[in-house]
Every structure is written in structure tokens, then in C-alpha cells.
Design an enzyme around this catalytic site. Structure first.
Site, PDB file in Angstrom:
ATOM      1  N   ASP A  65     115.146  20.762  51.119  1.00 52.98           N
ATOM      2  CA  ASP A  65     114.494  21.157  52.360  1.00 52.98           C
ATOM      3  C   ASP A  65     113.034  21.432  52.061  1.00 52.98           C
ATOM      4  O   ASP A  65     112.705  22.058  51.045  1.00 52.98           O
ATOM      5  CB  ASP A  65     115.157  22.378  53.003  1.00 52.98           C
ATOM      6  CG  ASP A  65     114.828  22.434  54.490  1.00 52.98           C
ATOM      7  OD1 ASP A  65     115.126  21.454  55.205  1.00 52.98           O
ATOM      8  OD2 ASP A  65     114.260  23.439  54.950  1.00 52.98           O
ATOM      9  N   GLY A 147     106.359  11.321  57.104  1.00 55.21           N
ATOM     10  CA  GLY A 147     106.012  12.649  57.615  1.00 55.21           C
ATOM     11  C   GLY A 147     104.502  12.874  57.657  1.00 55.21           C
ATOM     12  O   GLY A 147     103.740  12.072  58.210  1.00 55.21           O
ATOM     13  N   ASP A 149     102.479  12.781  55.161  1.00 57.99           N
ATOM     14  CA  ASP A 149     101.786  12.192  54.006  1.00 57.99           C
ATOM     15  C   ASP A 149     100.421  11.592  54.339  1.00 57.99           C
ATOM     16  O   ASP A 149      99.488  11.726  53.530  1.00 57.99           O
ATOM     17  CB  ASP A 149     102.665  11.125  53.330  1.00 57.99           C
ATOM     18  CG  ASP A 149     103.709  11.741  52.412  1.00 57.99           C
ATOM     19  OD1 ASP A 149     103.594  12.943  52.091  1.00 57.99           O
ATOM     20  OD2 ASP A 149     104.639  11.014  52.009  1.00 57.99           O
ATOM     21  N   LYS A 170     103.069   9.854  43.701  1.00 54.33           N
ATOM     22  CA  LYS A 170     103.354  11.044  44.532  1.00 54.33           C
ATOM     23  C   LYS A 170     104.261  12.002  43.758  1.00 54.33           C
ATOM     24  O   LYS A 170     103.972  13.200  43.669  1.00 54.33           O
ATOM     25  CB  LYS A 170     103.996  10.613  45.863  1.00 54.33           C
ATOM     26  CG  LYS A 170     104.338  11.792  46.766  1.00 54.33           C
ATOM     27  CD  LYS A 170     104.969  11.372  48.098  1.00 54.33           C
ATOM     28  CE  LYS A 170     105.466  12.613  48.865  1.00 54.33           C
ATOM     29  NZ  LYS A 170     106.200  12.290  50.096  1.00 54.33           N
ATOM     30  N   HIS A 175     105.413  18.405  45.520  1.00 55.46           N
ATOM     31  CA  HIS A 175     106.416  19.449  45.739  1.00 55.46           C
ATOM     32  C   HIS A 175     107.817  18.947  45.353  1.00 55.46           C
ATOM     33  O   HIS A 175     108.538  19.595  44.612  1.00 55.46           O
ATOM     34  CB  HIS A 175     106.367  19.828  47.223  1.00 55.46           C
ATOM     35  CG  HIS A 175     106.323  18.645  48.163  1.00 55.46           C
ATOM     36  ND1 HIS A 175     105.340  17.676  48.090  1.00 55.46           N
ATOM     37  CD2 HIS A 175     107.155  18.220  49.132  1.00 55.46           C
ATOM     38  CE1 HIS A 175     105.559  16.745  48.991  1.00 55.46           C
ATOM     39  NE2 HIS A 175     106.663  17.040  49.644  1.00 55.46           N
TER      40      HIS A 175
HETATM   41  P1  ITT Z   1     116.897  15.868  55.663  1.00 54.75           P
HETATM   42  O1  ITT Z   1     116.982  17.203  56.396  1.00 54.75           O
HETATM   43  O2  ITT Z   1     117.926  14.876  56.089  1.00 54.75           O
HETATM   44  O3  ITT Z   1     116.835  16.035  54.179  1.00 54.75           O
HETATM   45  P2  ITT Z   1     114.280  15.765  56.962  1.00 54.75           P
HETATM   46  O4  ITT Z   1     113.339  14.630  57.128  1.00 54.75           O
HETATM   47  O5  ITT Z   1     114.791  16.455  58.187  1.00 54.75           O
HETATM   48  O6  ITT Z   1     115.470  15.209  56.055  1.00 54.75           O
HETATM   49  P3  ITT Z   1     113.115  18.301  55.994  1.00 54.75           P
HETATM   50  O7  ITT Z   1     113.827  19.091  57.036  1.00 54.75           O
HETATM   51  O8  ITT Z   1     113.181  18.782  54.604  1.00 54.75           O
HETATM   52  O9  ITT Z   1     113.606  16.793  55.985  1.00 54.75           O
HETATM   53  O10 ITT Z   1     111.592  18.127  56.304  1.00 54.75           O
HETATM   54  C1  ITT Z   1     110.974  18.604  57.472  1.00 54.75           C
HETATM   55  C2  ITT Z   1     109.773  17.746  57.828  1.00 54.75           C
HETATM   56  O11 ITT Z   1     108.762  17.945  56.843  1.00 54.75           O
HETATM   57  C3  ITT Z   1     110.035  16.242  57.850  1.00 54.75           C
HETATM   58  O12 ITT Z   1     110.463  15.863  59.128  1.00 54.75           O
HETATM   59  C4  ITT Z   1     108.669  15.679  57.524  1.00 54.75           C
HETATM   60  O13 ITT Z   1     107.905  15.600  58.702  1.00 54.75           O
HETATM   61  C5  ITT Z   1     108.064  16.744  56.643  1.00 54.75           C
HETATM   62  N1  ITT Z   1     108.142  16.388  55.221  1.00 54.75           N
HETATM   63  C6  ITT Z   1     109.140  16.695  54.343  1.00 54.75           C
HETATM   64  N2  ITT Z   1     108.869  16.205  53.123  1.00 54.75           N
HETATM   65  C7  ITT Z   1     107.676  15.564  53.230  1.00 54.75           C
HETATM   66  C8  ITT Z   1     106.861  14.858  52.335  1.00 54.75           C
HETATM   67  O14 ITT Z   1     107.212  14.668  51.058  1.00 54.75           O
HETATM   68  N3  ITT Z   1     105.726  14.329  52.793  1.00 54.75           N
HETATM   69  C9  ITT Z   1     105.347  14.493  54.065  1.00 54.75           C
HETATM   70  N4  ITT Z   1     106.067  15.134  54.987  1.00 54.75           N
HETATM   71  C10 ITT Z   1     107.210  15.684  54.579  1.00 54.75           C
END
Ligand code: ITT
Length: 199
Positions: A65, A147, A149, A170, A175
């Protein structure tokens, strides 16, 4: 070690698999429906996602997450990063909303935070965190990643956004790369096949 991957985000899976190359990663079963991520913290949400897959498969599950914490927004969107622009927001909606929120703000510093977590059928868990500092750029650049990025330039990246980097570039500073390298170390720290449990 065999782990079922809880994330439904294929771009994340690509990044995780590139770090955990020594693990036997099993894709998320398509029969598992959407999991409601209603935890208050990244760790809570990672555990919710992993537990749902353990319940469905009976196997150890791996979750991630992630949140983007923007200094000028007092750490928002954080755990709400997926829906910064509202319920059902697309990546483009969230990027546009964040650029609007920072319009005219001098402080554009931000940080990505990931909690990587493995949950075992016997209730044990192992978790690790990874953080990267950077800035929110003025406009989107690059076509890679996902996301936020295209608008996140990590410190030490020469001003390039994550969307301008390869998966390996990356992962080297991100993170997620940091969280999963730490998690891999914890899982194998005992020097054998037995996973380590911190609690
Ligand atoms: P899962 O819950 O299925 O793992 P998710 O896309 O919903 O996938 P998260 O809840 O962890 O993942 O992430 C929340 C948001 O944060 C996600 O929708 C992206 O917009 C952003 N995010 C997460 N990781 C990122 C990354 O490595 N680079 C850019 N944006 C990221």
C-alpha cells in the site's frame, strides 16, 4: 518462497517482480473481488489486502500500500492517494487535481511511502517500509510508470520524473524498491527458508 500477490495493479506487479526475483510470485486470483481499503494507515490497508488473499487461497500473500505525502498539503493525499480527485478518479484526474492544489505554492516537496507486507495463513506477518523524497513538478513529463509518476521527480534523479525512468531505474531509488528490498531481507534474514516474524 511462494507468495500470492495481492495487488490488482499490473504496473506495481512488474516493479515488485523485478525486485523479488528470488521468490515464486503467484498472480492474484481473478476470482477475488475488489477489496475495500478502509484502513487508517498504509500498513492497515496492506494487511487488509493481504488477508483477503490469504482467506481466498489459504496461501501466504504479499501486499503493497502506497501513499503520496505532499508537504504543502500537510501530508495529503497520503492513504487517500487513489481518490484525491474523488471516488472513481483516474490517474489523470488525480494528477490534475494535485497540480491545481499546488498552483502558486512555493513548497512542492513531497514523499512517496510504501508499506510492503506478507501475511501468512497462521496469522504471522512481516512488514517493511520504503520512502523516497522528491518534488511535484510543474507539469507532467514522461510516459512510463503509473499514478503520480509523471509529476514526481525523486531527489537525486537529475530532475527526471519517475515516468521518464525504466522500471529498474525507478526501483533503484523508489519507495517500492526500498520497501521490497527491505522486505526480502527480512524474509530471508534468518539465513534459511523459515520466514522471520517481527512480532
Ligand atoms: P492495489 O491496491 O491493488 O495494490 P492501487 O493502485 O490501488 O493497487 P495503492 O492503493 O497502494 O494502489 O495506491 C494508491 C494510489 O497511489 C494509486 O492509485 C496511485 O495513484 C498512487 N501510487 C501508488 N504507487 C505509485 C507509484 O509508484 N507511482 C506513482 N503513483 C503511485
Amino acid at each position: 518462497m511462494r507468495l500470492v500477490v495481492a495487488t490488482a495493479n499490473t504496473a506495481k506487479v512488474t516493479e515488485i517482480a523485478a525486485v523479488l526475483h528470488d521468490f515464486d510470485l503467484v498472480p492474484r486470483p481473478s476470482s477475488v473481488g475488489e477489496v475495500v481499503e478502509d484502513g487508517d494507515t498504509l500498513e492497515d490497508n496492506a494487511r487488509i489486502k493481504a488477508q483477503a488473499i490469504v482467506a481466498a487461497t489459504g496461501e501466504a500473500a504479499l501486499a503493497d500500500d502506497t501513499g503520496l505525502e505532499v508537504a504543502a498539503l500537510d501530508g495529503a493525499p497520503g492513504v487517500y492517494s487513489a481518490r484525491f480527485a474523488g471516488p472513481g478518479a483516474t490517474y489523470a484526474d488525480n494528477v490534475a487535481a494535485l497540480l491545481r492544489a499546488l498552483d502558486g505554492r512555493a513548497d512542492r516537496t513531497a514523499r512517496f511511502r510504501t508499506v510492503a507486507l506478507v501475511y501468512f495463513p497462521d496469522g504471522r506477518e512481516v512488514a517493511a517500509e520504503g520512502v523516497v523524497d522528491g518534488v511535484i513538478t510543474i507539469s507532467p513529463t514522461g510516459v512510463g510508470g503509473f499514478g503520480y509518476d509523471p509529476i514526481f521527480a525523486p531527489d537525486g534523479g537529475g530532475g527526471r520524473t519517475f515516468a521518464e525512468m525504466t522500471v529498474d531505474e525507478k526501483n533503484a531509488v523508489s519507495h517500492r524498491g526500498r520497501a521490497f528490498r527491505a522486505l526480502a531481507w527480512l524474509l530471508t534474514a534468518a539465513g534459511g527458508d523459515e520466514p522471520v516474524s517481527p512480532a
